[in-house]
Design a protein around this motif. Structure first.
Motif, PDB file in Angstrom:
ATOM      1  N   ASP A  61       0.891  -1.041   0.151  1.00 48.31           N
ATOM      2  CA  ASP A  61       0.244   0.183   0.017  1.00 48.31           C
ATOM      3  C   ASP A  61       1.027   1.182  -0.006  1.00 48.31           C
ATOM      4  O   ASP A  61       1.535   1.448   1.151  1.00 48.31           O
ATOM      5  CB  ASP A  61      -0.862  -0.264   1.216  1.00 48.31           C
ATOM      6  N   THR A  62       1.118   1.776  -1.134  1.00 47.09           N
ATOM      7  CA  THR A  62       2.050   2.748  -1.295  1.00 47.09           C
ATOM      8  C   THR A  62       1.778   4.008  -2.288  1.00 47.09           C
ATOM      9  O   THR A  62       0.910   3.808  -2.849  1.00 47.09           O
ATOM     10  CB  THR A  62       3.538   2.164  -1.757  1.00 47.09           C
ATOM     11  N   GLY A  63       2.072   5.052  -2.110  1.00 46.91           N
ATOM     12  CA  GLY A  63       1.701   6.109  -2.897  1.00 46.91           C
ATOM     13  C   GLY A  63       2.466   7.402  -2.222  1.00 46.91           C
ATOM     14  O   GLY A  63       3.698   7.338  -1.731  1.00 46.91           O
ATOM     15  N   THR A  64       1.651   8.510  -2.554  1.00 45.32           N
ATOM     16  CA  THR A  64       2.395   9.755  -1.806  1.00 45.32           C
ATOM     17  C   THR A  64       1.459  10.695  -1.427  1.00 45.32           C
ATOM     18  O   THR A  64       0.166  10.718  -1.747  1.00 45.32           O
ATOM     19  CB  THR A  64       3.286  10.397  -3.049  1.00 45.32           C
ATOM     20  N   LYS A  65       1.898  11.784  -0.648  1.00 44.47           N
ATOM     21  CA  LYS A  65       1.113  12.892  -0.596  1.00 44.47           C
ATOM     22  C   LYS A  65       1.643  14.301  -1.005  1.00 44.47           C
ATOM     23  O   LYS A  65       2.849  14.417  -0.569  1.00 44.47           O
ATOM     24  CB  LYS A  65       0.984  13.391   0.917  1.00 44.47           C
ATOM     25  N   MET A  66       1.103  14.966  -1.730  1.00 40.60           N
ATOM     26  CA  MET A  66       1.363  16.227  -2.104  1.00 40.60           C
ATOM     27  C   MET A  66       0.795  17.413  -1.514  1.00 40.60           C
ATOM     28  O   MET A  66      -0.392  17.503  -1.824  1.00 40.60           O
ATOM     29  CB  MET A  66       1.521  16.473  -3.598  1.00 40.60           C
ATOM     30  N   ILE A  67       1.411  18.281  -0.658  1.00 40.14           N
ATOM     31  CA  ILE A  67       0.826  19.126   0.013  1.00 40.14           C
ATOM     32  C   ILE A  67       1.006  20.678  -0.407  1.00 40.14           C
ATOM     33  O   ILE A  67       2.289  21.001  -0.042  1.00 40.14           O
ATOM     34  CB  ILE A  67       1.002  19.005   1.613  1.00 40.14           C
ATOM     35  N   HIS A  68       0.204  21.138  -1.160  1.00 35.59           N
ATOM     36  CA  HIS A  68       0.455  22.395  -1.687  1.00 35.59           C
ATOM     37  C   HIS A  68       0.205  23.581  -0.761  1.00 35.59           C
ATOM     38  O   HIS A  68      -0.978  23.848  -0.438  1.00 35.59           O
ATOM     39  CB  HIS A  68      -0.323  22.698  -3.120  1.00 35.59           C
ATOM     40  N   ILE A  69       1.076  24.520  -0.606  1.00 37.08           N
ATOM     41  CA  ILE A  69       1.031  25.391   0.275  1.00 37.08           C
ATOM     42  C   ILE A  69       1.492  26.922  -0.141  1.00 37.08           C
ATOM     43  O   ILE A  69       0.420  27.661  -0.169  1.00 37.08           O
ATOM     44  CB  ILE A  69       1.616  25.241   1.874  1.00 37.08           C
ATOM     45  N   GLY A  70       2.475  26.775  -0.791  1.00 44.65           N
ATOM     46  CA  GLY A  70       2.790  28.036  -1.671  1.00 44.65           C
ATOM     47  C   GLY A  70       2.410  28.373  -2.849  1.00 44.65           C
ATOM     48  O   GLY A  70       1.641  27.519  -3.335  1.00 44.65           O
ATOM     49  N   LYS A  71       2.482  29.541  -3.193  1.00 42.79           N
ATOM     50  CA  LYS A  71       2.018  29.762  -4.683  1.00 42.79           C
ATOM     51  C   LYS A  71       2.730  29.333  -5.698  1.00 42.79           C
ATOM     52  O   LYS A  71       4.055  28.952  -5.533  1.00 42.79           O
ATOM     53  CB  LYS A  71       2.053  31.338  -4.850  1.00 42.79           C
TER      54      LYS A  71
END
Lengths: 250, 481
Positions: B342-352
């Motif tokens: 069970d694998t993958g990623t998280k992309m957390i966008h905060i900046g512009k």
């Protein structure tokens, strides 16, 4: 070269080939014609070793070897080549790498050293010119995004690279316009030699204007029911297959 | 571990525990179980400063309040955390006299991976000469790195010699209480790697645990921290394509990456832990927390080839905090037999203007289960954020499973998020086509699978990529059906 005796083969329990006999001598070009569903493509698949087809009876001798006893890859290594009617796409695998792997595998089988990069590329250049194959296609993924005509030309290019003893062309003309047809035929003709034989499977006489066969066979209901010189193809073109069917049932 | 000359300290630390379970310590191994006492013991054994001990204890206290997560698409018998021993002194691997003593199965795989004899000896713990190449190479590499001011050492060493950096960054991206396994790691980690690239320095070589494997080995609870200061660059390789056997079933590592303004970190992993046998017996449970933080204009790129472990639970993620920062995730995960991933990623966008790319290629064979789980989160502040995700699954048999769990949360209307997913079964017609050209089935599968995974494999450093290709083929041997 190739001797087929009383070959019976079925797919999912349906018998398609029903006692087929055929002999092809070195250097000869044999055309196999016949109505839809007569077993033409089945014959190509069975000879190449497709496991979807079950051979129930008969024998096939290829250059003194029992062909049916060999695995698919060994048949290829012994010099049997099938130009596919529907060449498959292999995404991410470059045409060149694919061919290099295949060629070196065949060389290894015959106890030969693999080609060096420069030898190999020289050969690619030479053979791709033969079928007027764009250099870019050689570097693209195998058949991916190729047009119908490009796929067929690529089959002939692969054949030229692998230099088989016996090439089976399964409806290589289908979907080709007249220019592409000429190019393909030209490639095949350039490869004709006293030691190489061809079995050309086709629906139409048209291809045989360019690849002139030594013998024309009519396949019907899984057997060769008529053989003759190249004029037989013209006769079939003019009269269709009904008279053959009548002859057979008569 | 700097043990030499530390006898006095050793004495002292032992004394402290004289009245507890001290008798067991003679063997340099902690008794099974986890408690504050054990953590004090680990910290003392490692001669750590007080702040480190307190950090661990805090993590432990939080861990005791936490529950093991259940949400992943994996099924396993949860380990008994009180039956594990959390410390054993870093002892010399049992030295073998020649390669003949190495498990023949292991050797066969290494041969086929094209690993040189010298290298095989090193990996399998055969006694080697002092003049052996890689040792001297490692030494000269260390000198070269030193000249540039790059710090590359074990975590234990860093805690001693660069406490200010460790203190500042440890737990800054993966907090102690981030999740159950991260908290456990924070409490009991025994070693790992530390890397710091100074401002504006471009690290001229691939940094690899390989070069310090002799010093520290790999641990059950590894802790890695990579800090790329402003405008710097480094490429870090973790793992190795050679099969890795380990007697520890549970692995819970934590990796933290920090890319400051204009910095770039490329982190590549090849994971080939023991996957268990055909029936799913044995095999490593791999519960990893990997996360990177990007400041302004920074870039973090994760590339992973996962072929091992019985269970893989792993989501290398990027927090795109700074404006114009970029996060990438390229993954090939292969499961065979009874493996579960069970694998993958998280992309957390905060900046512009933050961008992220996710390319995930799952390959399932045998009776395995392969899941992609990914989160793309665009926060309110992330004006003009972009994400592209592509999740493909390739099935080798009719008995395996491929699953995709994409989560998308968007709180800013300027975001542009694209998601593509495909599932396909390896074509018998493709294999037949290859066979007809003279390739055997193994080569055919290798070609097809490597073609499928090419976009990801291309991201690996060259020498790694070649071995990874072979590894894919070996992992999938005889798996079509």
């Amino acid at each position: 070269m190739l001797k087929i005796k009383n070959l019976h083969a079925s797919v999912e329990g349906n018998e398609i080939l029903r006692g087929l006999n055929l002999e092809v001598k070195p250097g000869e070009v044999h055309a196999i014609m016949g109505p839809n569903g007569s077993g033409k493509s089945t014959l190509a698949s069975v000879l190449a070793g497709n496991e979807d087809y079950e051979v129930t009876e008969g024998a096939v001798d290829f250059e003194g070897k029992d062909l049916l006893d060999l695995g698919t890859e060994d048949r290829a290594r012994e010099g049997l080549f099938l130009a596919f009617q529907y060449p498959v796409e292999i995404p991410g695998v470059s045409n060149i790498n694919f061919l290099r792997a295949a060629l070196n595998e065949i060389r290894k089988y015959h106890g030969e050293e693999p080609y060096s990069a420069s030898e190999f590329l020289k050969r690619v250049k030479e053979k791709s010119a033969l079928v007027e194959l764009d250099g870019k296609l050689a570097n693209r993924s195998v058949n991916e995004g190729f047009s119908g005509g490009e796929k067929k030309r690529n089959e002939i290019f692969q054949m030229a690279m692998l230099e088989p003893k016996l090439a089976i062309l399964d409806e290589t003309d289908s979907g080709l316009d007249i220019d592409a047809l000429k190019v393909v035929a030209q490639g095949v003709n350039a490869m004709r030699s006293p030691n190489r034989s061809f079995v050309v499977i086709t629906h139409y006489q048209r291809l045989l204007d360019y690849i002139v066969p030594d013998v024309v066979h009519v396949l019907y209901k899984g057997r060769i029911v008529k053989s003759g010189p190249k004029e037989l193809a013209l006769e079939l073109e003019a009269k269709g297959y009904d008279w053959i069917k009548e002859e057979v049932t008569a | 571990m700097a043990y030499e000359g530390d006898e006095i300290l050793e004495e002292v630390t032992r004394k402290e525990y004289e009245f507890g379970w001290i008798t067991d310590i003679e063997s340099d191994k902690a008794p099974p179980g986890l408690s504050e006492e054990i953590i004090r013991f680990i910290s003392a054994k490692k001669n750590e400063p007080l702040w480190m001990l307190e950090w661990r204890l805090d993590a432990y206290r939080q861990w005791t309040e936490m529950k093991e997560p259940n949400w992943a698409h994996v099924d396993y018998q949860k380990p008994d955390y009180q039956s594990i021993s959390y410390y054993s002194a870093p002892k010399q691997k049992k030295q073998l006299d020649s390669l003949d003593e190495v498990d023949p199965e292991l050797r066969r795989t290494m041969d086929r991976l094209g690993i040189s004899t010298e290298e095989q000896k090193r990996l399998s713990g055969v006694a080697v000469d002092f003049v052996m190449d890689s040792v001297s190479v490692a030494t000269s590499f260390k000198e070269k790195l030193g000249e540039l001011g790059i710090i590359f050492c074990s975590m234990s060493e860093a805690i001693q010699s660069h406490p200010e950096l460790v203190k500042k960054y440890l737990g800054s991206v993966v907090p102690k209480n981030d999740n159950f396994f991260a908290a456990l790691n924070s409490a009991v980690f025994t070693d790992g790697s530390f890397c710091y690239i100074p401002k504006g320095v471009r690290c001229p070589m691939e940094l690899s645990t390989y070069f310090r494997i002799n010093e520290a080995g790999t641990g059950q609870f590894e802790r890695t921290l990579v800090v790329a200061d402003k405008g710097s660059y480094c490429s870090y390789l973790e793992g190795c394509t050679a099969p890795q056997r380990d007697e520890n079933q549970l692995h819970a590592a934590v990796v933290e990456l920090i890319a400051l303004d204009d910095a770039e970190i490329k982190y590549s992993t090849v994971q080939n832990w023991y996957p268990g046998d055909e029936n799913g017996k044995g095999g490593v449970f791999n519960f990893v927390t990997k996360r990177g933080l990007c400041e302004k204009n920074a870039k973090i790129s994760w590339t992973q080839v996962e072929t091992g472990s019985a269970i893989t639970w792993k989501y290398p993620s990027c927090i795109l905090k700074g404006d114009n920062s970029v996060g990438e995730f390229y993954s090939v995960a292969v499961t065979n037999n009874r493996q579960q991933a069970d694998t993958g990623t998280k992309m957390i966008h905060i900046g512009k203007n933050t961008h992220s790319t996710i390319i995930s290629k799952g390959i399932s064979a045998g009776k395995s289960q392969n899941s992609y789980r990914g989160l793309v989160q665009i926060n309110k502040t992330a004006q003009n954020a972009r994400n592209f995700s592509q999740c493909d699954s390739l099935l080798m048999t009719d008995r395996c499973g491929a699953h995709t769990f994409p989560y998308i949360e968007i709180k800013n209307s300027t975001a542009k998020v694209e998601h593509e997913a495909t599932t396909s079964k390896i074509g018998e017609d493709q294999i037949f086509y290859c066979l007809q050209r003279g390739l055997d089935e193994e080569k055919a599968i290798s070609l097809i699978v490597n073609g499928y995974a090419k976009e990801v494999l291309n991201k690996l450093p060259m020498e790694f990529a070649v071995e990874a290709q072979k590894l894919l083929a070996i992992s999938l041997e005889g798996s079509v059906g």
